[in-house]
Design a protein around this motif. Structure first.
Motif, short mmCIF file in Angstrom:
data_model
loop_
_atom_site.label_atom_id
_atom_site.label_comp_id
_atom_site.label_asym_id
_atom_site.label_seq_id
_atom_site.Cartn_x
_atom_site.Cartn_y
_atom_site.Cartn_z
N LEU A 1 0.85 -1.39 -0.08
CA LEU A 1 -0.24 -0.20 -0.07
C LEU A 1 0.86 1.36 -0.07
CD1 LEU A 1 -2.67 -1.00 2.62
CD2 LEU A 1 -2.93 -0.67 0.21
N ASP B 1 -0.67 7.76 1.65
CA ASP B 1 -1.60 8.65 1.05
C ASP B 1 -1.90 9.61 2.30
OD1 ASP B 1 -3.71 9.04 -1.63
OD2 ASP B 1 -3.99 10.28 -0.03
N LEU C 1 -7.14 0.21 -8.25
CA LEU C 1 -6.36 0.63 -6.97
C LEU C 1 -4.70 0.94 -7.31
CD1 LEU C 1 -7.88 -1.94 -4.50
CD2 LEU C 1 -8.55 0.48 -4.93
N SER D 1 1.87 -2.38 5.97
CA SER D 1 1.64 -1.58 4.79
C SER D 1 1.75 -2.66 3.46
CB SER D 1 2.31 -0.63 4.35
OG SER D 1 3.77 -0.73 4.14
N ASP E 1 -3.18 3.54 -8.24
CA ASP E 1 -2.76 4.47 -7.71
C ASP E 1 -2.26 4.38 -6.20
OD1 ASP E 1 -2.73 5.95 -10.33
OD2 ASP E 1 -4.75 7.09 -9.72
N TYR E 2 -2.74 3.47 -5.87
CA TYR E 2 -2.72 3.10 -4.29
C TYR E 2 -1.98 2.07 -3.91
CZ TYR E 2 -6.65 6.45 -4.73
OH TYR E 2 -7.22 7.77 -4.95
N VAL E 3 -1.61 1.22 -4.79
CA VAL E 3 -0.83 0.04 -4.23
C VAL E 3 0.16 -0.26 -5.29
CG1 VAL E 3 -2.85 -1.00 -3.54
CG2 VAL E 3 -2.17 -1.66 -5.71
N LYS F 1 -10.43 -1.71 0.79
CA LYS F 1 -10.53 -1.73 -0.73
C LYS F 1 -9.65 -2.81 -1.26
CE LYS F 1 -13.56 1.61 -0.88
NZ LYS F 1 -15.15 1.03 -0.97
N ILE G 1 -6.06 9.84 2.52
CA ILE G 1 -6.78 8.56 2.94
C ILE G 1 -6.43 7.63 3.89
CG2 ILE G 1 -7.81 6.39 1.50
CD1 ILE G 1 -7.36 7.71 -1.05
N LEU H 1 -7.81 2.02 2.80
CA LEU H 1 -7.13 1.12 1.56
C LEU H 1 -7.06 -0.38 1.89
CD1 LEU H 1 -4.00 3.96 0.97
CD2 LEU H 1 -6.53 3.46 -0.44
#
Length: 209
Positions: free
Chosen positions: A9, A12, A84, A60, A86-88, A23, A15, A20
């Motif tokens: 992860l 961010d 996802l 994470s 952009d986040y992982v 999700k 968020i 996260l």
């Protein structure tokens, strides 16, 4: 388990890590359900290499394990995480290193939260009141003296039960998926559910590195 694939992860500031994780894990769970090998059984295992660290207690990083590379290739987890990205950060499939620091099983723990405890207590009081003729208030007061404590110290991820939502669209189906870790000195085989976690009676010991 002979191969693995790491999902990290990305931090961010806007968020929360818990959101996260929710999700990410929901998508991983959907992938495992769609590739299950029996009734709620999976060949893919999940570990948390940073379990128990300060901050978010699951860390994470999520690690997928499989006996064979073809099984992770068939799972194609990247396809489930397309929204996802952009986040992982998803790494390639790698062989498990020969040198490990030990083994651990990750198990779903059926802990009761405050809401579940109060619901169970009220149902028990209502049944007791009907059978005994005592008032509901009296039964509730008596049961409150032996009320169990909510077990909420384990790390958890909020999940949504698709089955619950199918049965009743008015319910959101959310529940905390509590996860416990049991350490072992040697490898061991067992059974995995579609959360990638071990059944308590059949723990799968995963290499730690």
């Amino acid at each position: 388990m002979n191969v693995y694939q790491d999902i990290t992860l990305l931090p961010d500031a806007d968020i929360a890590a818990g959101f996260l994780w929710q999700k990410l894990y929901q998508q991983v769970h959907i992938a495992l359900v769609e590739h299950k090998v029996g009734d709620n059984q999976s060949t893919i295992a999940i570990s948390f290499p940073e379990y128990g660290q300060k901050g978010f207690p699951l860390g994470s990083k999520l690690r997928l394990f499989a006996p064979e590379q073809a099984q992770l290739e068939k799972l194609n987890i990247a396809g489930y995480l397309s929204r996802l990205l952009d986040y992982v950060h998803l790494k390639s499939i790698q062989p498990v290193p020969s040198s490990t620091t030990g083994y651990a099983s990750f198990v779903r723990h059926h802990a009761k939260g405050h809401a579940r405890i109060e619901k169970d207590e009220r149902e028990k009081a209502e049944l007791w009141a009907r059978k005994s003729g005592k008032s509901l208030e009296e039964c509730l007061e008596t049961l409150a003296k032996t009320r169990p404590q909510a077990d909420n110290k384990l790390p958890f991820i909020w999940m949504e039960s698709q089955e619950t939502k199918k049965r009743d669209a008015a319910l959101d189906g959310k529940f905390p998926l509590f996860i416990s870790m049991i350490e072992y000195k040697v490898d061991r085989t067992g059974k995995l559910n579609c959360y990638g976690l071990s059944y308590p009676q059949y723990p799968v010991a995963l290499p730690q590195f």
